[in-house]
Design a protein around this motif. Structure first.
Motif, PDB file in Angstrom:
ATOM      1  N   PHE A  26      39.250   7.912   0.488  1.00  0.00           N
ATOM      2  CA  PHE A  26      40.208   7.732   1.592  1.00  0.00           C
ATOM      3  C   PHE A  26      39.765   8.431   2.875  1.00  0.00           C
ATOM      4  O   PHE A  26      39.299   9.556   2.852  1.00  0.00           O
ATOM      5  N   MET A  27      39.954   7.721   3.978  1.00  0.00           N
ATOM      6  CA  MET A  27      39.674   8.265   5.311  1.00  0.00           C
ATOM      7  C   MET A  27      40.969   8.327   6.124  1.00  0.00           C
ATOM      8  O   MET A  27      40.948   8.216   7.355  1.00  0.00           O
ATOM      9  N   ILE A  52      41.936  -4.936   6.768  1.00  0.00           N
ATOM     10  CA  ILE A  52      41.222  -4.737   8.036  1.00  0.00           C
ATOM     11  C   ILE A  52      40.929  -3.243   8.193  1.00  0.00           C
ATOM     12  O   ILE A  52      41.846  -2.428   8.202  1.00  0.00           O
ATOM     13  N   GLY A  55      37.211   1.026   5.445  1.00  0.00           N
ATOM     14  CA  GLY A  55      36.594   2.341   5.275  1.00  0.00           C
ATOM     15  C   GLY A  55      35.739   2.400   4.024  1.00  0.00           C
ATOM     16  O   GLY A  55      34.952   1.489   3.735  1.00  0.00           O
ATOM     17  N   VAL A  75      37.179  -5.584   5.326  1.00  0.00           N
ATOM     18  CA  VAL A  75      36.243  -5.723   6.457  1.00  0.00           C
ATOM     19  C   VAL A  75      36.278  -4.452   7.283  1.00  0.00           C
ATOM     20  O   VAL A  75      37.317  -3.802   7.413  1.00  0.00           O
ATOM     21  N   ASP A 119      45.712   2.838   9.274  1.00  0.00           N
ATOM     22  CA  ASP A 119      45.175   3.828  10.215  1.00  0.00           C
ATOM     23  C   ASP A 119      43.856   3.371  10.847  1.00  0.00           C
ATOM     24  O   ASP A 119      42.889   4.137  10.933  1.00  0.00           O
TER      25      ASP A 119
HETATM   26  C1  LIG Z   1      40.650   6.251   9.897  1.00  0.00           C
HETATM   27  S1  LIG Z   1      39.517   5.126   9.165  1.00  0.00           S
HETATM   28  C2  LIG Z   1      40.573   4.420   7.916  1.00  0.00           C
HETATM   29  C3  LIG Z   1      39.813   3.704   6.828  1.00  0.00           C
HETATM   30  C4  LIG Z   1      40.679   3.200   5.674  1.00  0.00           C
HETATM   31  N1  LIG Z   1      41.649   2.213   6.124  1.00  0.00           N
HETATM   32  C5  LIG Z   1      41.385   4.325   4.982  1.00  0.00           C
HETATM   33  O1  LIG Z   1      42.603   4.458   5.162  1.00  0.00           O
HETATM   34  O2  LIG Z   1      40.724   5.100   4.272  1.00  0.00           O
HETATM   35  C6  LIG Z   1      39.378   3.826  10.366  1.00  0.00           C
HETATM   36  C7  LIG Z   1      38.411   2.740   9.973  1.00  0.00           C
HETATM   37  O3  LIG Z   1      38.593   1.644  10.887  1.00  0.00           O
HETATM   38  C8  LIG Z   1      37.336   1.066  11.141  1.00  0.00           C
HETATM   39  N2  LIG Z   1      37.489   0.250  12.366  1.00  0.00           N
HETATM   40  C9  LIG Z   1      37.569   0.646  13.652  1.00  0.00           C
HETATM   41  N3  LIG Z   1      37.730  -0.408  14.477  1.00  0.00           N
HETATM   42  C10 LIG Z   1      37.771  -1.523  13.687  1.00  0.00           C
HETATM   43  C11 LIG Z   1      37.930  -2.931  13.920  1.00  0.00           C
HETATM   44  N4  LIG Z   1      38.061  -3.425  15.156  1.00  0.00           N
HETATM   45  N5  LIG Z   1      37.913  -3.785  12.872  1.00  0.00           N
HETATM   46  C12 LIG Z   1      37.770  -3.297  11.605  1.00  0.00           C
HETATM   47  N6  LIG Z   1      37.602  -1.988  11.319  1.00  0.00           N
HETATM   48  C13 LIG Z   1      37.615  -1.090  12.338  1.00  0.00           C
HETATM   49  C14 LIG Z   1      36.430   2.266  11.224  1.00  0.00           C
HETATM   50  O4  LIG Z   1      35.066   1.932  11.113  1.00  0.00           O
HETATM   51  C15 LIG Z   1      36.949   3.097  10.059  1.00  0.00           C
HETATM   52  O5  LIG Z   1      36.305   2.770   8.856  1.00  0.00           O
END
Ligand SMILES: C[S@@+](CC[C@H](N)C(=O)[O-])C[C@H]1O[C@@H](n2cnc3c(N)ncnc32)[C@H](O)[C@@H]1O
Length: 258
Positions: A26-27, A52, A55, A75, A119
């Protein structure tokens, strides 16, 4: 991200730091429980789910294995995290992770039953375009289930959240829960439910800061170096401050494509 920025970012060190704080895979905060809360009532069992911003895969795997999605497609715009998520996905589970460019989603109309995101949309400047894409790829009757980092109402936002954004080194485009509801409605969704998660995350973030200063300290100093560790603590102090003042308010939106 600016080259001289410090604090969380989505490279190997940044991800290691976030996983240490928020748990393996988790991020973002809350782990499996928060994923379950975002998708409550959406009927994940047997559904084709698009995530979407998947992570390093924790939520997608949770949706496939624990919530029994038929398929999960995650994605993300960062190749590094997609690689990590792919390594983590259990063999035989119907989960795939794909690197995408920001902008239109690379899927045909009406491809999914559920669009989930947690997030991530905070990083997207054109939120209306993204929610319109989520709407397009959903089948009629499909569900939108999103958690995001949002701002509070009023003036207290500016100075505090500006600091928070500067410390994080990532691009943040924050909106209020009410604005989010309006955008989701404007692209065609109905049955919109909005949920403020500030009180929950204020409590969590205070515990996270306490752990950063105690049990996580030596591990993170060793992994990231003292300077980066110190920047992380400053980031979390700002986070807690922003939550306390109501300038930063995570929230959920659930909605249906008619
Ligand atoms: C805070 S992390 C959250 C990742 C995951 N959803 C989680 O909760 O562990 C934000 C993620 O959004 C991705 N991200 C940022 N802009 C994006 C976009 N336009 N489309 C898809 N992913 C995106 C980043 O690369 C990152 O992996």
């Amino acid at each position: 991200m600016p080259e001289d920025a410090e604090g969380p970012s989505y490279n190997a060190d940044g991800v290691a730091q976030l996983e240490a704080i928020w748990g393996e895979g988790f991020m973002s905060p809350g782990g499996a429980d928060e994923v379950a809360r975002i998708v409550a009532g959406a009927g994940i069992a047997g559904a084709d789910v698009l995530e979407i911003g998947s992570g390093i895969g924790g939520a997608a795997i949770e949706l496939a294995i624990e919530h029994h999605a038929r398929s999960v497609t995650g994605v993300d715009v960062e190749a590094y995290v997609v690689e990590r998520a792919t390594e983590r996905a259990p063999v035989g589970a119907n989960i795939r992770f794909i690197v995408i460019e920001p902008g239109p989603l690379p899927f045909a109309d009406e491809s999914f039953d559920v669009v989930f995101s947690k997030d991530v949309i905070i990083h997207v400047a054109d939120k209306k375009a993204l929610y319109a894409e989520a709407y397009r790829v959903l089948r009629p009757g499909g569900r939108l289930c999103v958690g995001d980092w949002l701002r509070g109402e009023g003036d207290i936002f500016d100075a505090l959240v500006e600091t928070f954004i500067t410390n994080s080194g990532e691009e943040f485009y924050m909106q209020t829960l009410a604005d989010l509801g309006s955008i989701v409605a404007s692209v065609g969704f109905s049955d919109i439910e909005l949920e403020d998660r500030r009180d929950w995350y204020l409590d969590e973030a205070q515990h996270e800061l306490a752990r950063l200063r105690s049990s996580l300290r030596d591990h993170l100093v060793e992994r990231l170096g003292q300077q980066s560790y110190d920047a992380t603590v400053v980031f979390w102090e700002t986070l807690v401050d922003a939550l306390q003042q109501g300038a930063f308010r995570p929230g959920h939106v659930r909605a249906r494509k008619p």
